[in-house]
Design a protein around this motif. Structure first.
Motif, PDB file in Angstrom:
ATOM      1  N   GLU A 113       0.834  -1.202   0.000  1.00  9.06           N
ATOM      2  CA  GLU A 113       0.000   0.000   0.000  1.00  9.06           C
ATOM      3  C   GLU A 113       0.869   1.252   0.000  1.00  9.06           C
ATOM      4  O   GLU A 113       0.606   2.203  -0.746  1.00  9.06           O
ATOM      5  N   CYS A 114       1.911   1.245   0.813  1.00 10.01           N
ATOM      6  CA  CYS A 114       2.809   2.403   0.869  1.00 10.01           C
ATOM      7  C   CYS A 114       3.537   2.606  -0.455  1.00 10.01           C
ATOM      8  O   CYS A 114       3.738   3.750  -0.885  1.00 10.01           O
ATOM      9  N   LEU A 115       3.914   1.511  -1.104  1.00 10.03           N
ATOM     10  CA  LEU A 115       4.558   1.625  -2.414  1.00 10.03           C
ATOM     11  C   LEU A 115       3.616   2.297  -3.407  1.00 10.03           C
ATOM     12  O   LEU A 115       4.022   3.183  -4.163  1.00 10.03           O
ATOM     13  N   ALA A 116       2.350   1.894  -3.397  1.00  3.77           N
ATOM     14  CA  ALA A 116       1.370   2.499  -4.294  1.00  3.77           C
ATOM     15  C   ALA A 116       1.174   3.976  -3.962  1.00  3.77           C
ATOM     16  O   ALA A 116       1.163   4.822  -4.864  1.00  3.77           O
ATOM     17  N   LEU A 117       1.042   4.289  -2.688  1.00  2.00           N
ATOM     18  CA  LEU A 117       0.868   5.693  -2.276  1.00  2.00           C
ATOM     19  C   LEU A 117       2.084   6.526  -2.678  1.00  2.00           C
ATOM     20  O   LEU A 117       1.944   7.664  -3.144  1.00  2.00           O
ATOM     21  N   ASP A 118       3.269   5.971  -2.506  1.00  2.00           N
ATOM     22  CA  ASP A 118       4.488   6.681  -2.888  1.00  2.00           C
ATOM     23  C   ASP A 118       4.513   6.940  -4.389  1.00  2.00           C
ATOM     24  O   ASP A 118       4.847   8.041  -4.837  1.00  2.00           O
ATOM     25  N   ALA A 119       4.138   5.941  -5.163  1.00  3.48           N
ATOM     26  CA  ALA A 119       4.170   6.067  -6.627  1.00  3.48           C
ATOM     27  C   ALA A 119       3.214   7.135  -7.138  1.00  3.48           C
ATOM     28  O   ALA A 119       3.480   7.763  -8.174  1.00  3.48           O
ATOM     29  N   ILE A 120       2.115   7.359  -6.424  1.00  3.47           N
ATOM     30  CA  ILE A 120       1.150   8.374  -6.884  1.00  3.47           C
ATOM     31  C   ILE A 120       1.324   9.701  -6.144  1.00  3.47           C
ATOM     32  O   ILE A 120       0.490  10.601  -6.262  1.00  3.47           O
ATOM     33  N   GLY A 121       2.405   9.801  -5.375  1.00  5.85           N
ATOM     34  CA  GLY A 121       2.705  11.056  -4.685  1.00  5.85           C
ATOM     35  C   GLY A 121       1.830  11.344  -3.489  1.00  5.85           C
ATOM     36  O   GLY A 121       1.644  12.498  -3.119  1.00  5.85           O
ATOM     37  N   GLU A 122       1.287  10.309  -2.855  1.00  4.98           N
ATOM     38  CA  GLU A 122       0.355  10.501  -1.742  1.00  4.98           C
ATOM     39  C   GLU A 122       0.821   9.857  -0.431  1.00  4.98           C
ATOM     40  O   GLU A 122       0.034   9.755   0.504  1.00  4.98           O
ATOM     41  N   LEU A 123       2.083   9.451  -0.363  1.00  6.45           N
ATOM     42  CA  LEU A 123       2.574   8.843   0.872  1.00  6.45           C
ATOM     43  C   LEU A 123       2.801   9.933   1.910  1.00  6.45           C
ATOM     44  O   LEU A 123       3.468  10.931   1.650  1.00  6.45           O
ATOM     45  N   ASP A 124       2.240   9.734   3.089  1.00  9.80           N
ATOM     46  CA  ASP A 124       2.394  10.671   4.181  1.00  9.80           C
ATOM     47  C   ASP A 124       3.879  10.836   4.527  1.00  9.80           C
ATOM     48  O   ASP A 124       4.595   9.830   4.633  1.00  9.80           O
ATOM     49  N   PRO A 125       4.346  12.076   4.703  1.00  9.23           N
ATOM     50  CA  PRO A 125       5.771  12.303   5.022  1.00  9.23           C
ATOM     51  C   PRO A 125       6.242  11.563   6.275  1.00  9.23           C
ATOM     52  O   PRO A 125       7.371  11.076   6.322  1.00  9.23           O
ATOM     53  N   GLN A 126       5.394  11.475   7.287  1.00  4.32           N
ATOM     54  CA  GLN A 126       5.778  10.738   8.494  1.00  4.32           C
ATOM     55  C   GLN A 126       5.930   9.253   8.206  1.00  4.32           C
ATOM     56  O   GLN A 126       6.845   8.603   8.713  1.00  4.32           O
ATOM     57  N   GLN A 127       5.044   8.708   7.384  1.00 10.18           N
ATOM     58  CA  GLN A 127       5.145   7.292   7.007  1.00 10.18           C
ATOM     59  C   GLN A 127       6.419   7.062   6.208  1.00 10.18           C
ATOM     60  O   GLN A 127       7.103   6.056   6.386  1.00 10.18           O
TER      61      GLN A 127
END
Length: 107
Positions: free
Chosen positions: A16-30
């Motif tokens: 899930e984090c990989l997907a969020l990172d790829a779309i520019g939506e990963l929380d900075p704290q995460q």
């Protein structure tokens, strides 16, 4: 998200984090947490690289997976909008992770 979702399947959250990172939506704290745990992740999976590279390698995905995820996000978001539905980044990341794993996966 419930903790039950990840019971016995900790790798699911990494997808899930990989997907969020790829779309520019990963929380900075995460992101900070993931970067800090990269050495332990590398050691436990016997891989080298960034946390993103380690997760992708564990899934046997090659270079360019981030682009593929972004394209999938763009397509699915457009389809959802056409149907009057809002697809949130978190929903997309969970759908992505679910589509690329099974309950039988032993993460």
């Amino acid at each position: 998200m419930t903790e039950d979702r990840y019971a016995g399947r900790p790798f699911l959250r990494l997808l899930e984090c990989l997907a969020l990172d790829a779309i520019g939506e990963l929380d900075p704290q995460q992101r900070t947490v993931l970067e800090a745990m990269t050495p332990k992740l590398a050691e436990s999976l016997g891989r080298e690289g960034t946390w993103q590279q380690i997760v992708a390698a564990q899934m046997n995905w090659g270079d360019g997976i981030e682009v593929a995820i972004r394209e999938l996000w763009d397509r699915n978001s457009a389809v959802a909008r056409e149907e009057g539905i809002e697809l949130t980044p978190d929903e997309f990341s969970m759908l992505f992770a679910d589509a690329n794993t099974s309950e039988a996966d032993n993460d």
